[in-house]
Design a protein around this motif. Structure first.
Motif, PDB file in Angstrom:
ATOM      1  N   LYS A  40     117.218 -20.712  43.205  1.00 17.06           N
ATOM      2  CA  LYS A  40     117.315 -19.503  42.362  1.00 17.06           C
ATOM      3  C   LYS A  40     116.145 -18.546  42.603  1.00 17.06           C
ATOM      4  O   LYS A  40     115.671 -17.897  41.676  1.00 17.06           O
ATOM      5  N   THR A  41     115.645 -18.520  43.824  1.00 18.80           N
ATOM      6  CA  THR A  41     114.581 -17.564  44.149  1.00 18.80           C
ATOM      7  C   THR A  41     115.172 -16.275  44.710  1.00 18.80           C
ATOM      8  O   THR A  41     114.498 -15.248  44.726  1.00 18.80           O
ATOM      9  N   GLU A  75     117.637 -14.451  43.509  1.00 22.51           N
ATOM     10  CA  GLU A  75     117.855 -13.438  42.467  1.00 22.51           C
ATOM     11  C   GLU A  75     116.557 -12.698  42.162  1.00 22.51           C
ATOM     12  O   GLU A  75     116.551 -11.478  41.998  1.00 22.51           O
ATOM     13  N   THR A  76     115.447 -13.449  42.114  1.00 25.12           N
ATOM     14  CA  THR A  76     114.146 -12.808  41.877  1.00 25.12           C
ATOM     15  C   THR A  76     113.817 -11.852  43.021  1.00 25.12           C
ATOM     16  O   THR A  76     113.422 -10.708  42.810  1.00 25.12           O
ATOM     17  N   LEU A  77     114.005 -12.361  44.252  1.00 22.52           N
ATOM     18  CA  LEU A  77     113.681 -11.552  45.442  1.00 22.52           C
ATOM     19  C   LEU A  77     114.482 -10.248  45.451  1.00 22.52           C
ATOM     20  O   LEU A  77     113.957  -9.179  45.780  1.00 22.52           O
ATOM     21  N   LEU A  78     115.754 -10.342  45.069  1.00 24.25           N
ATOM     22  CA  LEU A  78     116.626  -9.159  45.128  1.00 24.25           C
ATOM     23  C   LEU A  78     116.324  -8.145  44.030  1.00 24.25           C
ATOM     24  O   LEU A  78     116.821  -7.022  44.072  1.00 24.25           O
TER      25      LEU A  78
END
Lengths: 449, 240
Positions: free
Chosen positions: A250-251, A253-256
């Motif tokens: 779930k990294t 979603e943060t990156l985007l």
């Protein structure tokens, strides 16, 4: 239910996913097709080659005093008659050619017209040499055609046929009076050495057989398809796993949602994977080079390809590098697309399978059949797979086939641009978050039908 | 007060199925706004549309005047999104992870100050230099909250922020949220914990099957439904 059976059932359900089963089926189909392809190439190579006999009465040898009545062409007919398939005729394999008066271009034309693999040139003094107890020299003449790993076997077969001719004449001579050098009676016909010659790109080279050239080229270029296949598979695995891992942790979603362009994320991932892939590729190239180098004694023939006009210049190497760079770009573009559909790290591993298959198909075809030995259908498949082009670029450039390499480069440019454009579009869409089947995603989220 | 977030008739369809049916609401600057609803009601979809992760099918979303469709980069510069069950890069230490994120927002000394702020917010002591994959769920959540708050966003979007945490960790994270709101950061969060929403949120929106069926302060909603707790409000609202 038995506890062990319960665990096994659960594990099998997890492991035998439709994707995994499909991968196995594809691999079986792929290897059966490749098996058929390789088998066909071996059969083709082991088939008796078509030979033209030229010069000095096509090997008529009548020595009245010695009681010798032997004819080279008729002996060949006898050898072929016992070896060809029952539904074939000797005339399909053996042809008497008109004299060529030392004009090899004319001989080449005659061979091309009759689709001959080899011409056996009988010297004018053939009968005189034999009658005087001196070995007569028989020349094998070939037109070199690049045809993959097994393509040069025909010259080896002709050499063994020539040896059978020697045995036949030897027997004939030993039935009469024997005088002089006994070695002459065991080998009345001389083969090999500088007598044999091969026409390469319109030039005749003495002392060279196609098998020598093929062996040397093979020893220098065989490593390339293997290394490229490993490189593509490795890069693919890195990129797809990286995206799968981001989704699983779930990294992504943060990156985007960080203040960076999606194209920056795509480019960053592509460049990092390319750097690591190239490091791996160079390491494999060195390792494989050392491994193959230890086999040079058995694979290479010591032929200097530069002398035969089959070497590469600086421009050729530049084309090979461009071809390799574009091929890696295509692979990365394709991986980013496949990675976009990976749900997690595990599914990412499955996603690398199509890429590996796409890299293995041209590797096997180019290694065993070669671009030039493949039929139009196979050539179409090989050309359509972007990873094929750097695999065959070096060999094509050795034969001066710049057109094939340039058209491959043009194709890969279009392919790379298309895949990268699709990747950017994908990263700007919902698919990266929701997956391909949005209805199914919604149903999973809500439990609604 | 300035409008921090404005949703106008926002709809989202997955294929032929509409998951969010025309939600309209406004969140004021410095407000803590809670979205409550059952699983699959459309909370996460709404938060993802606000954070530019999903495209809206129709309607509009504006974050401090930046439209999510036409100026998504502008939106991403002023928001921080913390997804439910979010993770961090396991091979990095907590400090390295905060530094990785800070590099997207600042350079030089400003970046160092941002990382120090993040480290102080995470309050992980020496464990900030341990690899992330050795963290407990509570430690991971504190690190991620610190990551989200560290760049001083104008709007913090938090999905199920205390889900699965123990009492102490949940309390401390709620204190962090209260603290950033006092500093002027607008917060929109979703939660299944009605007690938490009641204590923390200035206003609450109830989503049911993609529709916004209730909107107001916790006290207003309790009065409207004639009950004592937000939990009862929710049950009455969704059961009709």
């Amino acid at each position: 239910m038995n506890h062990l059976a319960n665990i096994i059932q659960k594990e099998l359900k997890e492991l035998l996913t439709p994707g995994a089963i499909m991968s196995v089926v594809v691999m079986v189909v792929l290897f059966s097709i490749l098996g058929g392809l390789i088998g066909g190439e071996v059969d083709k190579a082991q088939t008796l080659p078509s030979i033209g006999v030229v010069g000095s009465g096509h090997g008529d040898l009548t020595i009245e005093d010695g009681g010798v009545d032997w004819n080279l062409y008729e002996t060949l007919e006898s050898i072929y008659g016992s070896s060809i398939p029952s539904d074939a005729e000797v005339g399909d394999y053996l042809i008497k050619l008109d004299d060529f008066d030392g004009d090899f271009d004319r001989l080449k034309d005659m061979m091309s017209q009759n689709d001959l693999a080899c011409a056996l040139i009988v010297p004018d003094d053939f009968a005189l040499c034999i009658s005087e107890g001196r070995p007569a020299t028989l020349t094998q003449f070939y037109i070199y055609e690049p045809e993959g790993m097994f393509g040069s076997i025909s010259s080896t077969v002709v050499t063994s046929i020539a040896s059978m001719l020697n045995t036949s004449l030897s027997k004939e001579l030993l039935m009469g009076p024997t005088e002089g050098n006994p070695l002459f009676y065991s080998n009345p016909i001389a083969f090999g050495g500088d007598n044999d010659c091969t026409m390469i790109n319109g030039e005749v080279h003495n002392g060279i057989l196609p098998s020598d050239i093929a062996g040397e080229i093979s020893s220098q270029t065989m490593i390339i398809p293997i290394v490229i296949m490993i490189l593509i598979t490795m890069i693919g695995s890195l990129v797809i796993s990286s995206i799968g891992s981001e989704k699983e942790n779930k990294t992504l979603e943060t990156l985007l949602t960080l203040p960076i362009k999606r194209t920056t994320i795509v480019t960053g991932k592509i460049i990092a994977a390319a750097v690591v892939g190239i490091i791996y590729g160079v390491a494999y190239m060195i390792g494989m080079g050392m491994y193959m180098g230890s086999l040079t004694g058995t694979m290479g023939s010591g032929v200097n390809l530069e002398d035969l006009g089959l070497s590469l210049d600086a421009f050729d190497y530049l084309l090979v590098m461009v071809s390799l760079f574009l091929s890696i770009s295509c692979a990365l573009g394709l991986c980013m697309i496949l990675g976009g559909f990976a749900k997690n790290y595990k599914s990412a591993q499955t996603m690398t399978m199509p890429l590996s298959i796409l890299a293995m198909i041209p590797m096997f075809i180019i290694m065993f059949s070669g671009w030039y030995g493949a039929g139009p259908f196979i050539q179409g498949i090989v050309f359509a797979i972007p990873f094929s082009h750097p695999m065959m670029a070096m060999e094509a450039l050795m034969y001066g086939d710049v057109g094939l390499v340039l058209s491959g480069i043009a194709y890969m440019m279009v392919f790379a641009v298309a895949t990268i454009a699709i990747t950017v579009k994908l990263y700007n869409s919902d698919i990266l978050i929701t997956g391909l089947n949005q209805n199914r995603t919604y149903q999973k989220l809500t439990g609604k039908k | 007060m300035t409008d921090a977030l404005v949703l106008k008739d926002v709809r989202k369809s997955y294929g032929n199925t509409e998951a969010v049916h025309g939600i309209s609401l406004t969140v004021k600057e410095g407000e803590i706004f809670g979205l409550i609803g059952h699983n699959g009601a459309g909370k996460t979809t709404t938060l993802r549309m606000i954070s530019t992760l999903l495209r809206i099918t129709s309607g509009s979303i504006s974050v401090y005047g930046h439209d999510v469709e036409t100026d998504s980069k502008g939106v991403r510069e002023i928001i921080s999104y913390l997804p439910e069950d979010a993770g961090a890069y396991k091979d990095l230490t907590g400090r390295a992870y905060l530094d990785f994120i800070a590099r997207f927002f600042a350079d030089g000394d400003e970046r160092k100050r941002m990382v120090e702020k993040g480290i102080a917010l995470a309050d992980l002591g020496e464990r900030i230099d341990s690899k992330v994959d050795t963290y407990s769920k509570g430690m991971m959540r504190r690190l991620l909250i610190a990551r989200a708050v560290m760049p001083s966003p104008k709007l913090a979007i938090m999905d199920e922020v205390t889900s699965g945490l123990d009492v102490v960790n949940a309390y401390e994270i709620r204190e962090i949220i209260r603290g950033i709101a006092r500093d002027g950061v607008t917060v929109i969060m979703s939660s299944h914990n009605m007690f938490e929403v009641d204590m923390l949120c200035d206003r609450v929106g109830i989503i049911n099957h993609g529709d916004l069926i209730g909107l107001g302060t916790p006290d207003e909603l309790k009065r409207e439904y004639g009950v004592d707790t937000l939990e009862e409000v929710f049950v009455k609202a969704v059961k009709g």
